[in-house]
Design an enzyme around this catalytic site. Structure first.
Site, PDB file in Angstrom:
ATOM      1  N   GLU A   1       9.144  -4.205  10.863  1.00 32.21           N
ATOM      2  CA  GLU A   1       9.587  -2.901  10.359  1.00 32.21           C
ATOM      3  C   GLU A   1      10.060  -1.984  11.477  1.00 32.21           C
ATOM      4  OE1 GLU A   1       8.099   0.838   7.549  1.00 32.21           O
ATOM      5  OE2 GLU A   1       6.835  -0.952   7.751  1.00 32.21           O
TER       6      GLU A   1
ATOM      7  N   LYS B   1      -1.142  -9.451   2.970  1.00 29.65           N
ATOM      8  CA  LYS B   1      -0.420  -8.979   4.156  1.00 29.65           C
ATOM      9  C   LYS B   1      -1.285  -7.965   4.891  1.00 29.65           C
ATOM     10  CE  LYS B   1       3.103  -6.021   3.970  1.00 29.65           C
ATOM     11  NZ  LYS B   1       2.655  -4.926   4.902  1.00 29.65           N
TER      12      LYS B   1
ATOM     13  N   ASP C   1       0.835  -1.200   0.000  1.00 26.30           N
ATOM     14  CA  ASP C   1       0.000   0.000   0.000  1.00 26.30           C
ATOM     15  C   ASP C   1       0.871   1.252   0.000  1.00 26.30           C
ATOM     16  OD1 ASP C   1       0.898  -0.133   2.616  1.00 26.30           O
ATOM     17  OD2 ASP C   1      -1.084  -0.069   3.538  1.00 26.30           O
ATOM     18  N   SER C   2       2.193   1.038   0.025  1.00 30.70           N
ATOM     19  CA  SER C   2       3.145   2.136  -0.182  1.00 30.70           C
ATOM     20  C   SER C   2       2.952   2.764  -1.559  1.00 30.70           C
ATOM     21  CB  SER C   2       4.583   1.624  -0.044  1.00 30.70           C
ATOM     22  OG  SER C   2       4.787   0.435  -0.796  1.00 30.70           O
TER      23      SER C   2
ATOM     24  N   GLU D   1      -1.438  -5.496   8.726  1.00 27.70           N
ATOM     25  CA  GLU D   1      -0.670  -4.961   9.833  1.00 27.70           C
ATOM     26  C   GLU D   1      -1.329  -5.259  11.168  1.00 27.70           C
ATOM     27  OE1 GLU D   1       0.962  -1.099   7.257  1.00 27.70           O
ATOM     28  OE2 GLU D   1      -0.057  -0.782   9.173  1.00 27.70           O
TER      29      GLU D   1
ATOM     30  N   ASP E   1      -0.897  -6.167  -0.137  1.00 30.39           N
ATOM     31  CA  ASP E   1      -1.265  -5.505   1.110  1.00 30.39           C
ATOM     32  C   ASP E   1      -2.773  -5.313   1.197  1.00 30.39           C
ATOM     33  OD1 ASP E   1       0.812  -5.052   2.856  1.00 30.39           O
ATOM     34  OD2 ASP E   1       1.442  -3.179   1.922  1.00 30.39           O
TER      35      ASP E   1
END
Length: 277
Positions: A182, A113, A44-45, A115, A83
């Site tokens: 991270e 993925k 999602d970057s 978070e 993501d």
């Protein structure tokens, strides 16, 4: 040979390092794949480096599905992980499964993925039960920057380290096949890596992780809005691109481009047949 989640486990057991890079489009994914990188993360970057949004918060499911589909068309061997964007899984386990399903069904991702640690264990478990592999993400979680007050290194206190260890074991127990760590001190990430049976993928977490991931535009020198401490530039592609753009601009304006070799010729007699126009 295509890389699978089982390949990740085998590499962890054999002590082989796992390489991962982000990609958001067909062309880049094809190049990364041909280079032999083990895994491609459709991060999602893309909110930062592709859409210019400043952070990942506004990225939508439709954004992720579209970019994931482009990447999977270009990747033949790398494991493609997509993501799950902000608020696509936090609301409920049901929403988490439905949205993960879109990334696999429409985007053709191999895995997703998300978070979060202990608080997201039930979401991970639900998605895994739906037969969708999950890569977890702990430590600094960019989708939570508003809650933690910005991009800050995690695990710098005793309580912080304990929380990271709890999160790591929680996501493993929930069924995650790997976990991204991270912005965590290298010694802490090494401790987590030793304790877990699943691979750890570090980004700003030291060399003792099972593998590493970087944002493509960061490692190629294409993104200058900000550069995290953990980024190593493996090339200055951004500078090379600007040089090529300048040269193109100059050649167009000077008339040096296009030349005869870049043009199509009209077959003999065609213009004569037209007469005076």
């Amino acid at each position: 040979m295509a890389v699978t989640v089982s390949t990740f486990q085998e590499m962890k057991r054999a002590g082989k390092k796992i390489s991962m890079l982000t990609a958001y489009d067909y062309t880049t994914a094809h190049l990364v794949d041909e280079a032999g990188v083990d895994s491609i993360l459709v991060g999602d970057s893309l909110g930062n480096v592709m859409l210019g949004l400043g952070d990942t918060i506004p990225v939508t499911m439709d954004d992720m599905v579209r970019h994931t589909a482009a990447v999977t068309r270009g990747a033949k061997n790398a494991l493609v992980i997509a993501d799950m964007p902000f608020m696509s899984y936090e609301t409920s386990a049901y929403d988490a499964v439905v949205n993960a399903g879109r990334l696999v069904k429409e985007g053709r991702a191999n895995a997703v993925k998300l978070e979060g640690g202990t608080e997201m264990a039930d979401r991970i478990q639900a998605i895994v039960r739906a037969k969708i592999p999950v890569c977890a993400h702990i430590g600094l979680t960019p989708q939570g920057i508003n809650a933690v007050g910005g991009f800050k290194v995690q695990g710098k206190t005793t309580s912080g380290v304990k929380k990271l260890l709890e999160d790591a074991h929680a996501v493993q127990n929930a069924g995650a096949f790997a976990v991204v760590i991270e912005a965590v001190p290298a010694e802490v990430a090494a401790l987590i890596t030793r304790q877990l049976s699943i691979p750890t993928i570090g980004i700003g977490a030291g060399a003792q992780c099972s593998g590493q991931v970087l944002v493509n535009q960061d490692m190629l020198g294409m993104f200058d809005d900000f550069t995290p401490k953990f980024v190593r530039r493996f090339a200055e592609v951004g500078a090379l691109m600007k040089q090529a753009y300048r040269e193109y601009d100059e050649c167009v304006k000077s008339g040096e481009f296009p030349t005869k070799e870049h043009c199509y010729a009209t077959p003999a007699g065609v213009l004569d047949e037209l007469g005076e126009l």
